[in-house]
Motif scaffolding. Structure first.
Motif, PDB file in Angstrom:
ATOM      1  N   UNK A   1       0.821  -1.211   0.000  1.00  0.00           N
ATOM      2  CA  UNK A   1       0.000   0.000   0.000  1.00  0.00           C
ATOM      3  C   UNK A   1       0.853   1.260   0.000  1.00  0.00           C
ATOM      4  N   UNK A   2       2.040   1.169   0.570  1.00  0.00           N
ATOM      5  CA  UNK A   2       2.949   2.315   0.546  1.00  0.00           C
ATOM      6  C   UNK A   2       4.394   1.816   0.511  1.00  0.00           C
ATOM      7  N   UNK A   3       5.256   2.709   0.100  1.00  0.00           N
ATOM      8  CA  UNK A   3       6.659   2.357  -0.073  1.00  0.00           C
ATOM      9  C   UNK A   3       7.530   3.552   0.284  1.00  0.00           C
ATOM     10  N   UNK A   4       8.666   3.279   0.879  1.00  0.00           N
ATOM     11  CA  UNK A   4       9.670   4.309   1.155  1.00  0.00           C
ATOM     12  C   UNK A   4      11.042   3.747   0.800  1.00  0.00           C
ATOM     13  N   UNK A   5      11.845   4.563   0.147  1.00  0.00           N
ATOM     14  CA  UNK A   5      13.183   4.139  -0.252  1.00  0.00           C
ATOM     15  C   UNK A   5      14.207   4.977   0.504  1.00  0.00           C
ATOM     16  N   UNK A   6      15.091   4.308   1.224  1.00  0.00           N
ATOM     17  CA  UNK A   6      16.208   4.953   1.910  1.00  0.00           C
ATOM     18  C   UNK A   6      17.482   4.676   1.116  1.00  0.00           C
ATOM     19  N   UNK A   7      18.334   5.685   1.008  1.00  0.00           N
ATOM     20  CA  UNK A   7      19.600   5.508   0.305  1.00  0.00           C
ATOM     21  C   UNK A   7      20.757   5.838   1.237  1.00  0.00           C
ATOM     22  N   UNK A   8      21.909   5.223   0.964  1.00  0.00           N
ATOM     23  CA  UNK A   8      23.122   5.413   1.760  1.00  0.00           C
ATOM     24  C   UNK A   8      24.227   5.832   0.809  1.00  0.00           C
ATOM     25  N   UNK A   9      24.754   7.025   1.001  1.00  0.00           N
ATOM     26  CA  UNK A   9      25.762   7.564   0.081  1.00  0.00           C
ATOM     27  C   UNK A   9      27.056   6.769   0.154  1.00  0.00           C
ATOM     28  N   UNK A  10      27.526   6.484   1.374  1.00  0.00           N
ATOM     29  CA  UNK A  10      28.738   5.692   1.551  1.00  0.00           C
ATOM     30  C   UNK A  10      28.653   4.992   2.892  1.00  0.00           C
ATOM     31  N   UNK A  11      29.647   4.198   3.201  1.00  0.00           N
ATOM     32  CA  UNK A  11      29.585   3.373   4.405  1.00  0.00           C
ATOM     33  C   UNK A  11      29.563   4.181   5.685  1.00  0.00           C
ATOM     34  N   UNK A  12      30.057   5.392   5.644  1.00  0.00           N
ATOM     35  CA  UNK A  12      30.081   6.218   6.858  1.00  0.00           C
ATOM     36  C   UNK A  12      28.844   7.096   6.986  1.00  0.00           C
ATOM     37  N   UNK A  13      27.951   7.054   6.012  1.00  0.00           N
ATOM     38  CA  UNK A  13      26.773   7.923   6.021  1.00  0.00           C
ATOM     39  C   UNK A  13      25.573   7.210   6.633  1.00  0.00           C
ATOM     40  N   UNK A  14      24.652   7.998   7.171  1.00  0.00           N
ATOM     41  CA  UNK A  14      23.402   7.480   7.704  1.00  0.00           C
ATOM     42  C   UNK A  14      22.391   7.325   6.572  1.00  0.00           C
ATOM     43  N   UNK A  15      21.470   6.373   6.693  1.00  0.00           N
ATOM     44  CA  UNK A  15      20.428   6.244   5.673  1.00  0.00           C
ATOM     45  C   UNK A  15      19.595   7.516   5.555  1.00  0.00           C
TER      46      UNK A  15
END
Length: 877
Positions: free
Chosen positions: A482-496
């Protein structure tokens, strides 16, 4: 002649259906008519449901027993205006899967005779069930068979009688048992029966014969290890009894498995009608159709729903449920319920082995007389008010495929007798349910493959990061969630970082996004598969509760506070409902690195099917690779564009007395560094250098030569070298690059504006398209002669030519992307360019460059395939 009569009236409330079933069951059992009780209860349940639920009137139920051995049941309601479908006119009774309208279909399938009678005040539906005729003095009987059709046994049939006490040890062992298995009574009495029995285990099953011995009655096959070490297959019939002191024990009758007909109970209702049965009874002879009704639903959901309704009616329960096992038989998934909040329970999953012992396993029948005494024994029924429950397994070829249960609000409603009846029904439907499940699974898998193929095509069709994120969400909503959210991570030291949010209701997107920004993102765990994430639902419910309290004038401490508007309250409650169901997180892993998370959610009281989660996992793998490809492409494009900008002058100098305009268009989408370049720069007071060139090819090698040429021109010109010397030294520098060198066409010149108007130019054209001079009278002529290009020959002898621009004259310089513009076999060429320039008399330098570019673009329908640079210089009048 009527020999017995019973009547009752039931109010138009939902509980009346169960009461009517109990009334008919008690009446017929009291008359000793157990053989037709199930059919009568099923038919009564449907007809009373039509009256009290659909018609909304009270229902009168009348049971009549005739002297000829039949029973007539009448159900009357106070809604006589309902029409009766006429079957012989080509009409049908309707879709059997509808919520209502099945009563008459069941009457036609199960009853020997039935009908509908109308009066001015009511409508009466009646059905008649005939008792199977049996010879006097018999409990059940079969037909007379020829000798060749009789079961085959040994010359002497031996029936072992083994009695097992409450502790599971053998207390009695007869002579036939000694002959069959080779043990004397002294050798086995006092030993556990489990030491002798070879129970047919299924991998992962922790139950065995000990649990079966605890049942009131059991029949089936297993093995007994003989004295010679061989396992002897036997067919057994167990009966749980108690002695005069109340001590329980189990009597086991055993025969060789090939002689099972000696002990095997006939199928219920299978007694032959020796005097000839009616045509309708023959149609109902199939046990599956007797339980499900004819015609059975042709889809899995319809079949499961019909099954739980029939099971509830058969045992006079208040609720029923059916769960299907996963492929690995470790979990059961709720697929159909009646009398329970189905929306909340649908697709909920419970473990097959919930604990030790028979009651902790879904692989064996179980009866709970009072659930309050064992809290948590049946998690599915928690908070429903159900007190007693009976559950039985559905098995196909020894493999667990599901579980069927019936529950009641009163304690102590069910015993082992009800468990046996329900198990009999489950055995009749297990194969049909499994077949329908496999059919649905095949359909889902075909649909999944089609979905994944389409998703792969869409994801492969773009290299834009933002568009890839949007595609990921749009492919999952509403198909998978019914809904969707996409989280991305720039690099290993970054937060989602929350990058994209989508809901099937566009009005909910803003509220959902605001909620998710306040919730800590899920942990970037690389473990494959979906994991449950409860944070959004918990946060939404807490926010909704606080908003509701404030809307009532109360804050969290109960004190008065600011009352929010109704709109804010509605939005908060709607957001809580939108994310109140199951929420799962799938990692986006590409090239052994977690680059983000795909979050899928359901609204309140909804869960994901296991097949949907598996499909979402497949999609997440493809989406992760597409997203990482888009990231790499974006990084490469940014580097390419940055390099391209470094090869062009940041801005044009202001040349006194001369208008200068440049238009530069790189071909493609910016993913390659172009080979065309231009430059205008001051050399010394009153003198300016200009250049326009084209390096062979594109990419890093071409960019290296472009950078070398541009910076070398500026350096050499400012050192005081003339045009030929500048280009000869540049030619030597290019050749010094060796294998990395590229040939270069270049137009280089020096410009001296005149104070009184006009300008003097000295130009060198090394293999480049010739510059064109437009005079005030509209004539166009080349302003230089062609000379050898750079980067090919070591010894060049170049010369410069002097050009004078009078007021109103224009000097146009272009790269070959302009003159070689093609449309099929046609090419713009030098002549075409000159024709366009002829029309530019009186225009400013900017207008001239714009008209040339417009003419080039309109020359062909396709986008330009080569870089283009246009340099126009004009002396104002």
């Amino acid at each position: 002649m009527i020999t017995a009569r019973a009547a009752a009236t039931f109010e138009p409330v939902g509980r009346s259906v169960a009461s009517a079933r109990a009334f008919v069951r008690d009446t017929l059992q009291g008359w000793g008519l157990a053989d037709i009780v199930d059919d009568a209860v099923v038919l009564t349940s449907e007809l009373v449901t039509n009256a009290v639920v659909h018609a909304g009137t009270a229902a009168d139920v009348l049971c009549l027993r005739d002297g000829d051995g039949s029973v007539r049941v009448e159900v009357a309601d106070r809604y006589p205006d309902r029409g009766l479908p006429v079957q012989d006119l080509g009409h049908h009774f309707g879709d059997p899967d509808r919520e209502g309208g099945r009563g008459l279909l069941l009457c036609a399938s199960l009853a020997d005779r039935w009908g509908v009678e109308y009066t001015a005040t009511d409508k009466r539906v009646w059905f008649r069930l005939d008792l199977p005729e049996r010879p006097v003095g018999t409990r059940s009987a079969g037909p007379v068979l020829p000798d060749s059709a009789l079961p085959v046994t040994d010359t002497r049939v031996r029936v072992a009688v083994v009695q097992v006490d409450s502790g599971g040890t053998v207390s009695s062992w007869n002579d036939d048992a000694r002959e069959l298995f080779g043990y004397t009574s002294e050798q086995v009495i006092g030993k556990p029966l489990t030491d002798l029995a070879a129970w047919p285990h299924t991998p992962g099953i922790g139950t065995g014969i000990a649990e079966a011995l605890a049942l009131s009655r059991w029949e089936g096959s297993y093995g007994i290890r003989g004295a010679d070490g061989r396992t002897i297959p036997v067919y057994a019939s167990h009966l749980r009894v108690r002695d005069a002191d109340g001590e329980p024990s189990t009597v086991c009758l055993l025969v060789r498995d090939h002689e099972r007909a000696v002990l095997q109970s006939p199928a219920r209702g299978a007694a032959a009608d020796t005097t000839g049965a009616s045509e309708s009874r023959e149609r109902a002879a199939d046990p599956f159709e007797i339980f499900i009704g004819s015609p059975p639903p042709d889809d899995l959901d319809g079949l499961l729903q019909r099954t739980v309704e029939r099971a509830r009616d058969m045992l006079d329960g208040d609720a029923a449920f059916l769960l299907l096992a996963t492929d690995d038989e470790t979990e059961l998934e709720v697929r159909a319920t009646t009398g329970l909040p189905s929306a909340r329970q649908r697709f909920a999953r419970v473990p097959v082995e919930a604990g030790s012992g028979r009651y902790g396993s879904a692989r064996m029948p179980s009866v709970h007389e009072d659930l309050t005494a064992v809290p948590g024994a049946v998690p599915l029924l928690e908070g429903t008010g159900m007190r007693s429950v009976v559950t039985v397994p559905l098995k196909v070829e020894g493999r667990l495929t599901g579980s069927l249960g019936v529950a009641a609000e009163a304690p102590g409603r069910y015993t082992n007798e009800e468990a046996l009846r329900l198990q009999f029904a489950a055995d009749r439907i297990a194969l049909a349910v499994e077949s329908a499940r496999l059919t649905e699974l095949e359909r889902l898998r075909r649909g999944s493959l089609s979905f994944l193929v389409e998703a792969s095509d869409l994801l492969a069709g773009t290299l834009d990061r933002d568009q890839t994120l949007a595609l990921m969400a749009q492919m999952t909503v509403p198909t998978l969630a019914s809904w969707c959210a996409v989280y991305t991570i720039a690099d290993q030291s970054s937060e989602p970082e929350l990058s994209y949010v989508l809901h099937e209701d566009e009005e909910r997107i803003d509220g959902l996004k605001a909620l998710l920004t306040k919730v800590p993102p899920p942990d970037p765990v690389p473990t494959p598969g979906a994991r449950v994430w409860t944070a959004p639902g918990d946060a939404a419910h807490s926010a909704a509760l606080r908003t509701s309290l404030r809307s009532l004038g109360l804050d969290q401490t109960g004190l008065s506070g600011d009352r929010p508007s109704a709109g804010i309250t509605g939005t908060t409650l709607a957001t809580a409902a939108a994310v109140g169901g199951e929420t799962v997180v799938l990692p986006l892993v590409a090239r052994n690195r977690v680059i983000g998370m795909l979050t899928l959610g359901k609204p309140t009281e909804e869960r994901f099917r296991q097949e949907i989660l598996e499909l979402a996992e497949d999609l997440s793998r493809r989406a992760a690779l597409a997203l990482d490809n888009a990231r790499l492409y974006s990084e490469r494009t940014a580097i390419s564009q940055s390099l391209q900008r470094s090869l062009l002058p940041p801005e044009l100098p202001d040349v006194p007395g001369v208008e200068v305009e440049v238009i530069y268009r790189a071909a493609g989408e910016g993913n390659e560094v172009g080979g065309d370049f231009y430059d205008i720069f001051p050399i010394r007071d009153g003198a300016y250098g200009f250049a326009i060139g084209d390096v062979c090819g594109t990419g890093p090698e071409a960019a290296a030569v472009t950078g070398l040429a541009r910076h070398a021109l500026r350096l050499l010109a400012r050192e005081g070298f003339g045009g030929p010397a500048v280009l000869e030294r540049l030619n030597a520098a290019i050749l010094d690059e060796g294998a990395r060198s590229r040939f270069l066409t270049l137009l280089y010149g020096e410009l001296w504006p005149k104070p009184e108007g006009g300008a003097t130019l000295k130009v060198v054209c090394a293999g480049h398209p010739l510059p064109l001079r437009l005079r005030q009278d509209g004539s166009v002529e080349p302003a230089a002669e062609p000379q050898p290009l750079l980067g090919v020959l070591e010894d060049l002898e170049l010369y410069e030519e002097t050009v004078t621009l009078d007021p109103g004259d224009v000097l146009l310089c272009v790269t070959d992307g302009v003159t070689e513009r093609r449309e099929g076999a046609r090419m713009l060429g030098d002549d075409g360019l000159a024709d366009v320039l002829t029309t530019c008399t009186g225009l400013t330098a900017g207008a001239v460059a714009a008209r040339i570019m417009r003419a080039v673009e309109r020359f062909a329908a396709d986008a330009p395939s080569d870089d283009m640079a246009i340099l126009a210089m004009r002396v104002p009048e």
